[in-house]
Design a protein around this motif. Structure first.
Motif, PDB file in Angstrom:
ATOM      1  N   HIS A 189      46.654  40.688  -7.871  1.00  0.00           N
ATOM      2  CA  HIS A 189      45.018  40.339  -7.670  1.00  0.00           C
ATOM      3  C   HIS A 189      44.491  39.821  -9.027  1.00  0.00           C
ATOM      4  N   ALA A 190      44.995  39.920 -10.131  1.00  0.00           N
ATOM      5  CA  ALA A 190      44.406  39.300 -11.229  1.00  0.00           C
ATOM      6  C   ALA A 190      43.981  37.955 -11.114  1.00  0.00           C
ATOM      7  N   ASP A 191      44.752  37.242 -10.246  1.00  0.00           N
ATOM      8  CA  ASP A 191      44.275  35.765 -10.073  1.00  0.00           C
ATOM      9  C   ASP A 191      42.868  35.706  -9.332  1.00  0.00           C
ATOM     10  N   ASN A 192      42.354  36.864  -8.771  1.00  0.00           N
ATOM     11  CA  ASN A 192      40.962  36.678  -8.252  1.00  0.00           C
ATOM     12  C   ASN A 192      39.968  37.496  -8.838  1.00  0.00           C
ATOM     13  N   LEU A 193      40.333  37.798 -10.089  1.00  0.00           N
ATOM     14  CA  LEU A 193      39.315  38.374 -10.991  1.00  0.00           C
ATOM     15  C   LEU A 193      38.106  37.350 -11.310  1.00  0.00           C
ATOM     16  N   HIS A 194      37.175  37.306 -10.421  1.00  0.00           N
ATOM     17  CA  HIS A 194      36.060  36.458 -10.674  1.00  0.00           C
ATOM     18  C   HIS A 194      34.844  37.135 -10.117  1.00  0.00           C
ATOM     19  N   PHE A 195      33.570  37.021 -10.781  1.00  0.00           N
ATOM     20  CA  PHE A 195      32.441  37.842 -10.639  1.00  0.00           C
ATOM     21  C   PHE A 195      31.340  36.546 -10.325  1.00  0.00           C
ATOM     22  N   PRO A 196      31.444  35.987  -9.525  1.00  0.00           N
ATOM     23  CA  PRO A 196      30.308  34.783  -9.184  1.00  0.00           C
ATOM     24  C   PRO A 196      28.979  35.539  -8.620  1.00  0.00           C
ATOM     25  N   GLN A 197      29.265  36.825  -8.179  1.00  0.00           N
ATOM     26  CA  GLN A 197      27.754  37.202  -7.614  1.00  0.00           C
ATOM     27  C   GLN A 197      27.188  37.872  -8.776  1.00  0.00           C
ATOM     28  N   MET A 198      27.479  37.899 -10.220  1.00  0.00           N
ATOM     29  CA  MET A 198      26.816  38.243 -11.209  1.00  0.00           C
ATOM     30  C   MET A 198      26.091  37.304 -11.948  1.00  0.00           C
ATOM     31  N   ALA A 199      26.193  36.117 -11.490  1.00  0.00           N
ATOM     32  CA  ALA A 199      25.583  34.839 -12.170  1.00  0.00           C
ATOM     33  C   ALA A 199      24.093  35.138 -12.675  1.00  0.00           C
ATOM     34  N   ALA A 200      23.346  35.545 -11.629  1.00  0.00           N
ATOM     35  CA  ALA A 200      21.983  35.442 -11.624  1.00  0.00           C
ATOM     36  C   ALA A 200      21.532  36.897 -12.427  1.00  0.00           C
ATOM     37  N   ILE A 201      22.046  37.675 -13.268  1.00  0.00           N
ATOM     38  CA  ILE A 201      21.662  38.908 -13.868  1.00  0.00           C
ATOM     39  C   ILE A 201      20.697  38.533 -15.005  1.00  0.00           C
ATOM     40  N   HIS A 202      21.061  37.634 -15.839  1.00  0.00           N
ATOM     41  CA  HIS A 202      20.521  37.242 -16.967  1.00  0.00           C
ATOM     42  C   HIS A 202      19.786  35.906 -17.172  1.00  0.00           C
ATOM     43  N   SER A 203      18.701  35.804 -17.783  1.00  0.00           N
ATOM     44  CA  SER A 203      18.081  34.600 -17.982  1.00  0.00           C
ATOM     45  C   SER A 203      19.039  33.469 -18.854  1.00  0.00           C
ATOM     46  N   LEU A 255      38.496  32.059 -18.876  1.00  0.00           N
ATOM     47  CA  LEU A 255      37.242  32.503 -19.469  1.00  0.00           C
ATOM     48  C   LEU A 255      36.251  31.481 -19.451  1.00  0.00           C
ATOM     49  N   ALA A 256      36.647  30.079 -19.821  1.00  0.00           N
ATOM     50  CA  ALA A 256      35.699  29.063 -19.959  1.00  0.00           C
ATOM     51  C   ALA A 256      35.139  29.025 -18.241  1.00  0.00           C
ATOM     52  N   CYS A 257      36.007  29.112 -17.493  1.00  0.00           N
ATOM     53  CA  CYS A 257      35.331  28.784 -16.090  1.00  0.00           C
ATOM     54  C   CYS A 257      34.504  30.079 -15.727  1.00  0.00           C
ATOM     55  N   GLN A 258      34.761  31.104 -16.210  1.00  0.00           N
ATOM     56  CA  GLN A 258      33.587  32.439 -15.979  1.00  0.00           C
ATOM     57  C   GLN A 258      32.433  32.095 -16.615  1.00  0.00           C
ATOM     58  N   ALA A 259      32.517  31.506 -17.974  1.00  0.00           N
ATOM     59  CA  ALA A 259      31.422  31.170 -18.968  1.00  0.00           C
ATOM     60  C   ALA A 259      30.523  30.202 -18.247  1.00  0.00           C
ATOM     61  N   LYS A 260      31.311  29.276 -17.554  1.00  0.00           N
ATOM     62  CA  LYS A 260      30.218  28.132 -16.936  1.00  0.00           C
ATOM     63  C   LYS A 260      29.319  28.599 -15.821  1.00  0.00           C
ATOM     64  N   ILE A 261      29.835  29.353 -15.153  1.00  0.00           N
ATOM     65  CA  ILE A 261      28.806  29.869 -13.947  1.00  0.00           C
ATOM     66  C   ILE A 261      28.111  31.001 -14.339  1.00  0.00           C
ATOM     67  N   SER A 262      28.031  31.534 -15.626  1.00  0.00           N
ATOM     68  CA  SER A 262      27.255  32.599 -15.788  1.00  0.00           C
ATOM     69  C   SER A 262      25.999  32.233 -15.969  1.00  0.00           C
ATOM     70  N   ARG A 263      25.260  30.934 -16.145  1.00  0.00           N
ATOM     71  CA  ARG A 263      24.042  30.739 -16.002  1.00  0.00           C
ATOM     72  C   ARG A 263      23.214  31.122 -17.349  1.00  0.00           C
ATOM     73  N   HIS A 264      23.953  31.239 -18.461  1.00  0.00           N
ATOM     74  CA  HIS A 264      23.165  31.438 -19.872  1.00  0.00           C
ATOM     75  C   HIS A 264      24.520  30.865 -20.643  1.00  0.00           C
ATOM     76  N   LEU A 265      23.794  30.922 -22.238  1.00  0.00           N
ATOM     77  CA  LEU A 265      24.719  30.454 -23.178  1.00  0.00           C
ATOM     78  C   LEU A 265      25.909  31.555 -23.378  1.00  0.00           C
ATOM     79  N   VAL A 266      27.080  30.897 -23.461  1.00  0.00           N
ATOM     80  CA  VAL A 266      28.454  31.656 -23.870  1.00  0.00           C
ATOM     81  C   VAL A 266      28.864  30.745 -24.900  1.00  0.00           C
ATOM     82  N   GLU A 267      29.293  31.625 -26.122  1.00  0.00           N
ATOM     83  CA  GLU A 267      29.944  31.027 -27.266  1.00  0.00           C
ATOM     84  C   GLU A 267      31.211  31.732 -27.319  1.00  0.00           C
TER      85      GLU A 267
END
Length: 345
Positions: free
Chosen positions: A217-231, A253-265
């Motif tokens: 299940h590690a391949d399914n470790l995605h959390f798109p439902q969290m994307a709208a939490i932060h501005s 990690l880059a994929c998770q960052a791009k859908i987070s809807r806020h700046l990720v460094e």
């Protein structure tokens, strides 16, 4: 001493505020049929300037008692600085599977901090994820550190505990997690880093080996439902320093960052990114995504410093410095959500 005696002792120090409790070489024994008080965290909040310090070293305690201690310290509504060193966690066959309880009502004021340092402790993947999950839900400033700990990998699926925003989400607090000199599984790394991304806090992983996960299940470790939490103004910061990490973990990690809807460094500083022959293809794939901005991508031919570090465990090839940031957009979010099916039990 019994767990009931320890519970009363530690809570009396925390309630007093500005005190110091130090225990060493003790054994905290479980008791049968001891009722646990309800809503014990609902109490008067003292000044944030009064910090209670708790230090436990070479103490034996059950996993259940360990969880209850962390749960109380993080919800007591007061500033606590806790240093837990070389604890021996024992299971209690008479107790049910330990699970951190859901958060109850939060204290009126969030003007306090929790600092939790864990050193030299063996913990399961599930237990560590539960502690991080607790940190995610809190509505005040928290620092969590794991140093020279040992992860006992299990088949725990973090998605069983869905990531939900903390109550009364505010940007007036900071959260930070630091993992140092601890080999961690790919599953744990992704859960911790994804938590930092979606909740907008700082994560630093130093001198660690990130080991491939054998859990499907590690391949399914995605959390798109969290994307709208932060501005979009909220910034998450990830830093890997002298870490051994597989390139597909970096890409995820880059994929998770791009859908987070806020700046990720994200910064990889002197890291062994494997497998070495294919790292340039990772750069090409990342460059194809307009939401990912690569600021640095180079290797260091002279890697004597890295090879002298824990050389018995790792035989790295090229050592890489990689830096990128992402600013997700709505189209990327919609695309990612459509591509990843919902994970069910």
């Amino acid at each position: 001493m019994s767990e009931e005696q320890f519970r009363r002792l530690s809570q009396s120090f925390i309630k007093a505020g500005g005190t110091y409790l130090c225990l060493g070489g003790c054994s905290i024994e479980p008791e049968d049929d001891v009722p646990q008080p309800q809503n014990e965290c609902e109490q008067q909040v003292v000044s944030s300037e009064c910090t209670t310090c708790i230090s436990l070293c070479n103490v034996t305690i059950t996993v259940e008692g360990f969880i209850r201690l962390i749960d109380y310290m993080t919800r007591c509504g007061q500033s606590v600085d806790c240093d837990l060193t070389r604890l021996t966690l024992e299971s209690n066959p008479a107790a049910e599977q330990p699970v951190l309880p859901m958060l109850g009502p939060q204290p009126i004021s969030a003007d306090y901090t929790t600092k939790l340092e864990l050193y030299g402790i063996e913990m399961s993947t599930e237990l560590i994820c539960q502690i991080v999950g607790r940190m995610n839900q809190l509505n005040h400033s928290v620092t969590l550190g794991l140093n020279v700990c040992t992860e006992i990998s299990d088949e725990y699926n973090p998605l069983r505990n869905q990531m939900v925003p903390p109550p009364n989400t505010s940007l007036n607090y900071t959260k930070r997690i630091e993992i140092e000199d601890t080999d961690i599984s790919e599953t744990l790394c992704l859960y911790v880093a994804s938590s930092a991304i979606y909740y907008g806090y700082t994560c630093e992983i130093s001198e660690c080996g990130i080991l491939p996960s054998e859990v499907p299940h590690a391949d399914n470790l995605h959390f798109p439902q969290m994307a709208a939490i932060h501005s979009p103004a909220q910034t998450a910061k990830l830093r890997f320093h002298k870490a051994s990490i597989l390139q597909h973990v970096v890409e995820r990690l880059a994929c998770q960052a791009k859908i987070s809807r806020h700046l990720v460094e994200c910064v990889l500083d002197k890291c062994d990114v494997g497998p070495p022959p294919e790292v340039w293809s990772l750069k090409e794939r990342m460059e194809e995504d307009p939401a990912i901005q690569i600021e640095e991508f180079k290797f260091e031919p002279n890697n004597d410093e890295f090879q002298s570090w824990r050389q018995e465990r790792y035989k790295p090839g090229q050592i890489w410095n990689i830096r990128f940031k992402t600013t997700a957009n709505k189209s990327a979010l919609a695309e990612s959500t459509a591509e990843k099916p919902e994970v069910t039990e």
